[in-house]
Design a protein around this motif. Structure first.
Motif, PDB file in Angstrom:
ATOM      1  N   VAL A   1       6.877  12.704 -19.747  1.00 45.32           N
ATOM      2  CA  VAL A   1       5.648  13.224 -20.378  1.00 45.32           C
ATOM      3  C   VAL A   1       4.691  13.731 -19.305  1.00 45.32           C
ATOM      4  O   VAL A   1       4.172  14.854 -19.377  1.00 45.32           O
ATOM      5  CB  VAL A   1       4.969  12.122 -21.227  1.00 45.32           C
ATOM      6  N   PHE A   2       4.476  12.917 -18.256  1.00 47.62           N
ATOM      7  CA  PHE A   2       3.499  13.301 -17.229  1.00 47.62           C
ATOM      8  C   PHE A   2       3.987  14.470 -16.372  1.00 47.62           C
ATOM      9  O   PHE A   2       3.181  15.272 -15.903  1.00 47.62           O
ATOM     10  CB  PHE A   2       3.122  12.095 -16.359  1.00 47.62           C
ATOM     11  N   ILE A   3       5.317  14.561 -16.178  1.00 49.83           N
ATOM     12  CA  ILE A   3       5.837  15.703 -15.411  1.00 49.83           C
ATOM     13  C   ILE A   3       5.512  17.002 -16.159  1.00 49.83           C
ATOM     14  O   ILE A   3       5.033  17.982 -15.573  1.00 49.83           O
ATOM     15  CB  ILE A   3       7.360  15.548 -15.164  1.00 49.83           C
ATOM     16  N   ALA A   4       5.727  16.973 -17.474  1.00 48.90           N
ATOM     17  CA  ALA A   4       5.420  18.168 -18.288  1.00 48.90           C
ATOM     18  C   ALA A   4       3.930  18.507 -18.179  1.00 48.90           C
ATOM     19  O   ALA A   4       3.548  19.667 -17.967  1.00 48.90           O
ATOM     20  CB  ALA A   4       5.808  17.908 -19.735  1.00 48.90           C
ATOM     21  N   LEU A   5       3.071  17.462 -18.278  1.00 46.18           N
ATOM     22  CA  LEU A   5       1.614  17.689 -18.189  1.00 46.18           C
ATOM     23  C   LEU A   5       1.235  18.229 -16.808  1.00 46.18           C
ATOM     24  O   LEU A   5       0.365  19.086 -16.680  1.00 46.18           O
ATOM     25  CB  LEU A   5       0.854  16.384 -18.456  1.00 46.18           C
ATOM     26  N   GLY A   6       1.907  17.692 -15.762  1.00 49.64           N
ATOM     27  CA  GLY A   6       1.613  18.124 -14.385  1.00 49.64           C
ATOM     28  C   GLY A   6       1.944  19.584 -14.185  1.00 49.64           C
ATOM     29  O   GLY A   6       1.165  20.348 -13.607  1.00 49.64           O
ATOM     30  N   ILE A   7       3.120  20.017 -14.679  1.00 50.06           N
ATOM     31  CA  ILE A   7       3.529  21.420 -14.519  1.00 50.06           C
ATOM     32  C   ILE A   7       2.565  22.320 -15.305  1.00 50.06           C
ATOM     33  O   ILE A   7       2.183  23.407 -14.855  1.00 50.06           O
ATOM     34  CB  ILE A   7       4.988  21.616 -14.985  1.00 50.06           C
ATOM     35  N   ALA A   8       2.146  21.829 -16.480  1.00 49.44           N
ATOM     36  CA  ALA A   8       1.233  22.636 -17.309  1.00 49.44           C
ATOM     37  C   ALA A   8      -0.175  22.682 -16.716  1.00 49.44           C
ATOM     38  O   ALA A   8      -1.041  23.399 -17.208  1.00 49.44           O
ATOM     39  CB  ALA A   8       1.182  22.058 -18.717  1.00 49.44           C
ATOM     40  N   GLY A   9      -0.399  21.857 -15.662  1.00 46.76           N
ATOM     41  CA  GLY A   9      -1.706  21.867 -15.008  1.00 46.76           C
ATOM     42  C   GLY A   9      -2.737  21.017 -15.726  1.00 46.76           C
ATOM     43  O   GLY A   9      -3.932  21.104 -15.454  1.00 46.76           O
ATOM     44  N   VAL A  10      -2.288  20.160 -16.668  1.00 53.54           N
ATOM     45  CA  VAL A  10      -3.241  19.332 -17.425  1.00 53.54           C
ATOM     46  C   VAL A  10      -3.519  18.028 -16.672  1.00 53.54           C
ATOM     47  O   VAL A  10      -4.640  17.531 -16.664  1.00 53.54           O
ATOM     48  CB  VAL A  10      -2.673  19.012 -18.839  1.00 53.54           C
ATOM     49  N   ALA A  11      -2.474  17.467 -16.039  1.00 54.88           N
ATOM     50  CA  ALA A  11      -2.654  16.173 -15.359  1.00 54.88           C
ATOM     51  C   ALA A  11      -3.210  16.395 -13.956  1.00 54.88           C
ATOM     52  O   ALA A  11      -2.778  17.296 -13.241  1.00 54.88           O
ATOM     53  CB  ALA A  11      -1.318  15.454 -15.280  1.00 54.88           C
ATOM     54  N   THR A  12      -4.185  15.558 -13.562  1.00 48.74           N
ATOM     55  CA  THR A  12      -4.722  15.628 -12.192  1.00 48.74           C
ATOM     56  C   THR A  12      -3.989  14.621 -11.317  1.00 48.74           C
ATOM     57  O   THR A  12      -3.194  13.823 -11.811  1.00 48.74           O
ATOM     58  CB  THR A  12      -6.213  15.238 -12.191  1.00 48.74           C
ATOM     59  N   MET A  13      -4.335  14.674 -10.038  1.00 46.75           N
ATOM     60  CA  MET A  13      -3.726  13.725  -9.100  1.00 46.75           C
ATOM     61  C   MET A  13      -4.024  12.274  -9.510  1.00 46.75           C
ATOM     62  O   MET A  13      -3.172  11.400  -9.395  1.00 46.75           O
ATOM     63  CB  MET A  13      -4.258  14.013  -7.690  1.00 46.75           C
ATOM     64  N   TRP A  14      -5.238  12.009 -10.014  1.00 45.32           N
ATOM     65  CA  TRP A  14      -5.600  10.642 -10.425  1.00 45.32           C
ATOM     66  C   TRP A  14      -4.690  10.149 -11.549  1.00 45.32           C
ATOM     67  O   TRP A  14      -4.207   9.028 -11.531  1.00 45.32           O
ATOM     68  CB  TRP A  14      -7.050  10.580 -10.909  1.00 45.32           C
ATOM     69  N   GLU A  15      -4.463  11.028 -12.546  1.00 47.09           N
ATOM     70  CA  GLU A  15      -3.587  10.622 -13.658  1.00 47.09           C
ATOM     71  C   GLU A  15      -2.175  10.367 -13.144  1.00 47.09           C
ATOM     72  O   GLU A  15      -1.489   9.459 -13.605  1.00 47.09           O
ATOM     73  CB  GLU A  15      -3.585  11.697 -14.757  1.00 47.09           C
ATOM     74  N   ALA A  16      -1.789  11.178 -12.162  1.00 46.09           N
ATOM     75  CA  ALA A  16      -0.455  10.987 -11.570  1.00 46.09           C
ATOM     76  C   ALA A  16      -0.330   9.591 -10.962  1.00 46.09           C
ATOM     77  O   ALA A  16       0.662   8.901 -11.145  1.00 46.09           O
ATOM     78  CB  ALA A  16      -0.212  12.050 -10.510  1.00 46.09           C
TER      79      ALA A  16
END
Length: 632
Positions: A597-612
């Motif tokens: 889920v988070f990989i998809a959000l990261g690629i989409a530019g929605v997740a920040t480094m903190w969420e990672a």
């Protein structure tokens, strides 16, 4: 995963909790101060103050990750979580995302610290069960009692064990009566009564009386010391799941790194107007998210917890791979004598005939057998339980394969099997009973018979139900005993199959047959106790030695050692195996799901480094908490 070993070096020894807490607190404080006064620090010449605060915090929290990454890269292992963390955070520093870089390392360090605490706790729980090595022994030298270290005591020395003290070495009681608590060794809560001639084992706790004991084994030779050694070596026996994860990580990490490179480089080429900075940031976030820390840590921890939880219950599992084998067990085969039965003969029935009284029957039989040291004769004497006057016994004659003829006082007595009475042409109706039948005739008149049998263990009756509840499909028994005896035991217990009158090598052959029938991941466990069971224990998918403080040969060859004499513990061991495997797979699926889920959000530019960071550390912590459930 190469780098992981390095990060966890300290969990093998004592975890230095205070030092870790101080380092984390300092790094966290610098991170908070740096984030609040970021603009002020940024406005110093060449941003010196900003770099100073954040790089010190980065160094404190992340230096061992960076060192591990460099060291492993030197060995050619580029793809581990240390490498991913290092690239991601160094990239963030180059992009001038200082707080994010430090945040990743600080939270990773907090996560590592909490995992190490959990590992340490489960390690302690195993060690606590096994740390039965007493501090001292009271050695008797002449009239003196000297407190010495147990390794100074030799075989044949005499030691005194006072109430409340631990038994320091295996030995035989020469005088004294007491109750001993065996719970640390066997998980049994009821203390055992012991007296002269009986054996006490290192790790038991003496409760009531003073015991004088002659030492029979050196300190390192005791059964418990051997089991400790075996369990300490057990971490090298990795389970299939752990091996699977190591393999998985070897493919997973390069794929992630390539994906991150693609995310950084391709979009700006494909879509004009996209900035490299933005996509490089997304690629770095992707690297942090995809760290497989939760998996790498929680799986060994789950198995560790399983081994610890079993140890607390008096079940020693010699490696995580055997927890998997237990979980896949679908057939359990027991040896009979000493495993399902007590292995002790007792008079279970007295049947007088022709006007004789039961007590006369027992007295005359005991009197006739007074000189015999055969176990059956001993059990008759024990049942009679009174002193016998040997001078009453005259004209004593043993008839090989038949029994005894003797004169007791004025009476002519025959004691033996059915053949003896037939030979003397005394009419007798054959008796069909499980056990050994001893006939008695007095002055050529049949006086009745005694039945002597090996008793079932108290919890053997429920063993089939317990095993079926734990997911076992068939329960069987192999016995060297007579067909009739084995048949009776099998029908009382409700076994699915049994074979009787077997020699040890025939037991192995039958197990081979069963093993060829059972394939496709269904395991066969064999449960035995004695030396003659060692070959069969070694041959089974899961060899279980029972009353593991008994035969050394069985303890050495078994994969699982049950410290008490209770057959019901076999079902408990299988349940622990199944529970451990269930928890480990929950962790695998959960960690991969959240990562996806988070990989998809990261690629989409929605997740920040903190969420990672939180995705990674959070998953790892939840997995650790789940894994530590096995301990209970």
């Amino acid at each position: 995963m190469g780098g992981h070993e390095h990060n966890h070096d300290h969990s093998a020894g004592q975890l230095n909790t205070t030092r870790e807490i101080v380092l984390i607190s300092v790094a966290l404080a610098l991170l908070i101060v740096g984030s609040i006064f970021r603009d002020a620090l940024h406005d110093t010449p060449y941003n010196i103050a900003e770099y100073a605060v954040f790089l010190i915090a980065y160094g404190i929290s992340g230096w061992n990750v960076v060192i591990s990454a460099i060291r492993n890269a030197g060995k050619g292992t580029f793809f581990d979580e240390n490498f991913l963390m290092t690239i991601a955070t160094v990239g963030a520093i180059l992009l001038h995302e200082m707080p994010e870089a430090v945040g990743v390392m600080v939270f990773f360090k907090i996560g590592e610290f909490l995992q190490d605490l959990a590992v340490e706790r489960s390690r302690r729980s195993i060690v606590a069960v096994l740390e039965l090595r007493p501090e001292y022994a009271n050695l008797k030298q002449g009239d003196m009692l000297n407190k010495v270290s147990p390794d100074k005591v030799k075989i044949g020395d005499v030691i005194i064990i006072k109430p409340g003290e631990q038994v320091p070495l295996d030995g035989e009681i020469t005088s004294g009566q007491s109750r001993v608590n065996t719970s640390a060794l066997t998980g049994e809560s009821v203390p055992r009564q012991v007296g002269p001639g009986e054996v006490v084992l290192a790790g038991m706790v003496n409760q009531t009386g003073v015991l004088t004991v002659t030492v029979t084994k050196l300190v390192g030779e005791s059964a418990i010391a051997k089991v400790i050694q075996l369990v300490e070596q057990s971490s090298s026996l990795k389970s299939r799941t752990e091996k699977f994860i190591t393999k998985f990580a070897a493919y997973y990490t390069p794929v992630v790194v390539l994906a991150a490179v693609a995310v950084a480089v391709l979009p700006p080429f494909i879509w004009p107007g996209e900035s490299f900075g933005d996509w490089i940031r997304r690629a770095l976030i992707l690297l942090v998210i995809s760290c497989p820390c939760g998996l790498v840590i929680s799986i060994p921890l789950g198995y560790f917890g399983g081994v610890g939880g079993a140890a607390k219950r008096g079940i020693m599992v010699k490696g995580s791979t055997y927890l998997d084998s237990l979980a896949a067990t679908r057939t359990v085969v027991f040896d009979k004598t000493g495993t399902l039965t007590q292995g002790v003969f007792k008079v279970t029935g007295i049947y007088p005939q022709n006007g004789f009284a039961a007590e006369d029957l027992l007295r005359l039989t005991a009197q006739a057998e007074v000189h015999s040291n055969h176990p059956i004769a001993q059990s008759i004497m024990e049942a009679y339980g009174q002193a016998l006057d040997a001078s009453l016994l005259n004209e004593y004659e043993e008839i090989a394969g038949h029994g005894v003829r003797a004169r007791i006082g004025a009476q002519q007595v025959l004691v033996g099997n059915e053949r003896l009475l037939q030979r003397e042409s005394i009419p007798v109706a054959p008796v069909q009973e499980a056990g050994t039948v001893v006939y008695l005739a007095v002055d050529k008149v049949y006086a009745g018979h005694l039945v002597i049998a090996d008793e079932l263990k108290a919890d053997a009756v429920s063993v089939v139900a317990d095993l079926k509840a734990a997911g076992v499909e068939q329960v069987g028994m192999l016995s060297g005993d007579r067909e009739k005896v084995a048949q009776d035991v099998a029908s009382i217990l409700g076994l699915d199959f049994y074979r009787a009158e077997l020699l040890p090598e025939q037991k192995v052959a039958i197990l081979e047959e069963l093993l060829t029938q059972e394939k496709n991941g269904k395991n066969i466990a064999f449960v035995g106790d004695g030396i003659n069971d060692a070959p069969v224990i070694a041959r089974a998918d899961v060899g279980i030695a029972m009353g593991g403080l008994g035969s050394d040969a069985a303890v050495e060859t078994a994969d699982v050692v049950i410290m008490s004499d209770a057959p019901s513990k076999v079902a408990e061991a299988i349940q622990i195996g199944r529970k451990t495997r269930r928890i480990v797979w929950q962790n695998v699926i959960f960690a991969l799901g959240v990562k996806g889920v988070f990989i998809a959000l990261g690629i989409a530019g929605v997740a920040t480094m903190w969420e990672a960071v939180f995705a990674d550390v959070g998953v790892a912590l939840l997995a650790v908490l789940n894994a530590s459930r096995v301990l209970r």
